[in-house]
Design a protein around this motif. Sequence first.
Motif, PDB file in Angstrom:
ATOM      1  N   CYS A  44       5.255 -21.016  33.631  1.00  0.00           N
ATOM      2  CA  CYS A  44       4.888 -19.983  34.609  1.00  0.00           C
ATOM      3  C   CYS A  44       4.295 -20.645  35.854  1.00  0.00           C
ATOM      4  O   CYS A  44       3.281 -21.345  35.767  1.00  0.00           O
ATOM      5  CB  CYS A  44       3.890 -19.008  34.004  1.00  0.00           C
ATOM      6  N   PRO A  46       2.303 -21.342  39.495  1.00  0.00           N
ATOM      7  CA  PRO A  46       1.010 -20.887  40.019  1.00  0.00           C
ATOM      8  C   PRO A  46       1.170 -19.622  40.870  1.00  0.00           C
ATOM      9  O   PRO A  46       2.234 -19.355  41.425  1.00  0.00           O
ATOM     10  CB  PRO A  46       0.535 -22.072  40.875  1.00  0.00           C
ATOM     11  N   LYS A  85       2.162 -13.875  31.105  1.00  0.00           N
ATOM     12  CA  LYS A  85       1.184 -14.864  31.556  1.00  0.00           C
ATOM     13  C   LYS A  85       0.739 -14.486  32.959  1.00  0.00           C
ATOM     14  O   LYS A  85       1.554 -14.404  33.879  1.00  0.00           O
ATOM     15  CB  LYS A  85       1.801 -16.265  31.576  1.00  0.00           C
ATOM     16  N   ASN A  87      -0.821 -15.854  35.789  1.00  0.00           N
ATOM     17  CA  ASN A  87      -1.204 -17.138  36.388  1.00  0.00           C
ATOM     18  C   ASN A  87      -1.708 -16.927  37.816  1.00  0.00           C
ATOM     19  O   ASN A  87      -1.460 -17.756  38.694  1.00  0.00           O
ATOM     20  CB  ASN A  87      -0.008 -18.093  36.372  1.00  0.00           C
ATOM     21  N   THR A  88      -2.395 -15.789  38.043  1.00  0.00           N
ATOM     22  CA  THR A  88      -2.909 -15.460  39.361  1.00  0.00           C
ATOM     23  C   THR A  88      -4.430 -15.372  39.319  1.00  0.00           C
ATOM     24  O   THR A  88      -5.043 -15.450  38.252  1.00  0.00           O
ATOM     25  CB  THR A  88      -2.350 -14.118  39.878  1.00  0.00           C
ATOM     26  N   GLY A 110      -5.506 -15.834  34.769  1.00  0.00           N
ATOM     27  CA  GLY A 110      -5.314 -17.070  34.018  1.00  0.00           C
ATOM     28  C   GLY A 110      -5.002 -16.897  32.552  1.00  0.00           C
ATOM     29  O   GLY A 110      -4.684 -17.870  31.863  1.00  0.00           O
ATOM     30  N   SER A 112      -3.024 -15.074  29.043  1.00  0.00           N
ATOM     31  CA  SER A 112      -1.723 -14.585  28.578  1.00  0.00           C
ATOM     32  C   SER A 112      -1.956 -13.404  27.641  1.00  0.00           C
ATOM     33  O   SER A 112      -3.078 -13.154  27.199  1.00  0.00           O
ATOM     34  CB  SER A 112      -0.954 -15.694  27.856  1.00  0.00           C
TER      35      SER A 112
END
Length: 252
Positions: A44, A46, A85, A87-88, A110, A112
């Motif tokens: 995933c 960034p 996920k 990922n922000t 961050g 999941s």
Amino acid sequence: MTDLRIDLRIDLRRGGLITAALALLCSVFLVLPANADPAPFDDCPPATLCLYSGPGGTGERRDFTDRQSQESHGADWDGRTLSAKNNTALWACAYVDPGYGGLFETVKPGNSDEYTTDARFTGTLSAHKLVPNRALCFTGYERCPDNRVCTFAEPNGRGAMTVHLPATDPATQNYGNRHGAGTALPASVWNRTAKHACFYPEASFTGTWDDPASQRKFGAYVVLRGDSTSLPKPFAGTFRSHELVNGTDACQ
């Protein structure tokens, strides 16, 4: 005799160096095993929310930027998400129904999440949004455009939204709208216009409500300019028309 001791010392020193080198080489192989599998969700990118069609970050992946929300994922992806996920740096809100409606899950920045153990969320997710704090997952008012009246099928501005364009009613000469038969009966409202909104149970800008709780009769439900609200009984799900007026005394 002296020469023999020197040679023996040299041989022992060489043996120690060889043993240390072998130990270091073995430790490298222990720390970095060959052909190691990637960690779950490791692919995933960034600043991205990644949705996966399989558990544990497996299957097909669909990416959304850290500022991209979707009221519906569309027929090609609705009900396919089994893991995610986030990922922000934002909170992710994942909804069962389009329009940020129905049940929902939240995912910390961050983190999941898995959607395989609870039948309510397995193969049901259809929408998401990314917000600065978790409290904003509970509302959907922000979708309403400026200078419009928006009605929503669920409380707190969630669910199917209808955007009403101000139009002069020929009978009353007020700016009003009849809510069509296909319009979701509202459970919440945001009046983003500069006028007050008067709502009625009849399509003809008329009708009354009897409220058993207060034993009062109401001829109009008013949402003041700029206000948003979830509708209580007996008003929820009953609006059939509304008009925009300069003063509340102008309600029919």
